[in-house]
Motif scaffolding. Structure first.
Motif, PDB file in Angstrom:
ATOM      1  N   LEU A  54       0.821  -1.211   0.000  1.00  0.00           N
ATOM      2  CA  LEU A  54       0.000   0.000   0.000  1.00  0.00           C
ATOM      3  C   LEU A  54       0.858   1.266   0.000  1.00  0.00           C
ATOM      4  O   LEU A  54       0.537   2.256  -0.656  1.00  0.00           O
ATOM      5  CB  LEU A  54      -0.947   0.003   1.201  1.00  0.00           C
ATOM      6  N   TRP A  55       1.959   1.226   0.728  1.00  0.00           N
ATOM      7  CA  TRP A  55       2.854   2.373   0.800  1.00  0.00           C
ATOM      8  C   TRP A  55       3.458   2.676  -0.574  1.00  0.00           C
ATOM      9  O   TRP A  55       3.508   3.831  -1.001  1.00  0.00           O
ATOM     10  CB  TRP A  55       3.962   2.128   1.817  1.00  0.00           C
ATOM     11  N   SER A  61       1.333   7.255  -6.341  1.00  0.00           N
ATOM     12  CA  SER A  61       0.227   8.174  -6.620  1.00  0.00           C
ATOM     13  C   SER A  61       0.601   9.607  -6.250  1.00  0.00           C
ATOM     14  O   SER A  61       0.203  10.553  -6.944  1.00  0.00           O
ATOM     15  CB  SER A  61      -1.045   7.741  -5.895  1.00  0.00           C
ATOM     16  N   GLN A  62       1.371   9.783  -5.187  1.00  0.00           N
ATOM     17  CA  GLN A  62       1.830  11.130  -4.811  1.00  0.00           C
ATOM     18  C   GLN A  62       2.732  11.700  -5.897  1.00  0.00           C
ATOM     19  O   GLN A  62       2.624  12.868  -6.260  1.00  0.00           O
ATOM     20  CB  GLN A  62       2.588  11.091  -3.478  1.00  0.00           C
ATOM     21  N   ARG A  63       3.643  10.881  -6.406  1.00  0.00           N
ATOM     22  CA  ARG A  63       4.537  11.349  -7.475  1.00  0.00           C
ATOM     23  C   ARG A  63       3.737  11.725  -8.713  1.00  0.00           C
ATOM     24  O   ARG A  63       4.029  12.732  -9.365  1.00  0.00           O
ATOM     25  CB  ARG A  63       5.561  10.273  -7.820  1.00  0.00           C
ATOM     26  N   VAL A  66       1.992  15.076  -8.114  1.00  0.00           N
ATOM     27  CA  VAL A  66       2.938  16.196  -8.213  1.00  0.00           C
ATOM     28  C   VAL A  66       3.265  16.485  -9.669  1.00  0.00           C
ATOM     29  O   VAL A  66       3.294  17.644 -10.103  1.00  0.00           O
ATOM     30  CB  VAL A  66       4.221  15.906  -7.397  1.00  0.00           C
ATOM     31  N   PHE A  67       3.491  15.423 -10.445  1.00  0.00           N
ATOM     32  CA  PHE A  67       3.790  15.596 -11.863  1.00  0.00           C
ATOM     33  C   PHE A  67       2.654  16.333 -12.569  1.00  0.00           C
ATOM     34  O   PHE A  67       2.883  17.297 -13.311  1.00  0.00           O
ATOM     35  CB  PHE A  67       4.020  14.228 -12.520  1.00  0.00           C
ATOM     36  N   TRP A  68       1.414  15.899 -12.336  1.00  0.00           N
ATOM     37  CA  TRP A  68       0.287  16.515 -13.026  1.00  0.00           C
ATOM     38  C   TRP A  68       0.021  17.931 -12.536  1.00  0.00           C
ATOM     39  O   TRP A  68      -0.429  18.789 -13.307  1.00  0.00           O
ATOM     40  CB  TRP A  68      -0.963  15.637 -12.939  1.00  0.00           C
ATOM     41  N   GLN A  69       0.307  18.202 -11.279  1.00  0.00           N
ATOM     42  CA  GLN A  69       0.176  19.577 -10.785  1.00  0.00           C
ATOM     43  C   GLN A  69       1.179  20.486 -11.500  1.00  0.00           C
ATOM     44  O   GLN A  69       0.841  21.609 -11.896  1.00  0.00           O
ATOM     45  CB  GLN A  69       0.398  19.636  -9.279  1.00  0.00           C
TER      46      GLN A  69
END
Length: 100
Positions: A54-55, A61-63, A66-69
């Motif tokens: 899960l980690w 998903s966090q990466r 950030v990429f899409w932001q």
């Protein structure tokens, strides 16, 4: 696991999740999670493996987020520049028409 151990593990996981939101902290975040994983692996190896899976998905998903932001910011700046150029071209055209 005792209640205090579960609370400590929960707090450690929450701290790692909060730290994972900043990509600059990736080594520190991984160290925080590894400590939690080692602690859980000693008492419940199956749960530790599940938590690790899960980690990894959470970090991925966090990466991605950030990429899409960052991509959205680039697109926003590009759109603003295009709008500014369009306005400038329109003003130049109107000025040229008036001068004729």
């Amino acid at each position: 696991m005792s209640k205090s151990t579960v609370q400590a593990a929960t707090a450690a996981l929450q701290a790692a999740i909060a730290s994972a939101k900043d990509p600059a902290n990736s080594q520190q975040t991984q160290a925080q999670f590894q400590g939690l994983y080692d602690q859980l692996a000693a008492s419940q190896p199956e749960a530790a493996d599940l938590l690790q899976l899960l980690w990894k998905e959470y970090v991925a998903s966090q990466r991605s987020a950030v990429f899409w932001q960052e991509m959205c910011q680039v697109e926003k700046h590009l759109s603003e520049r295009i709008s500014e150029n369009h306005i400038q071209l329109k003003q130049n055209y109107l000025r040229l028409i008036r001068e004729q």
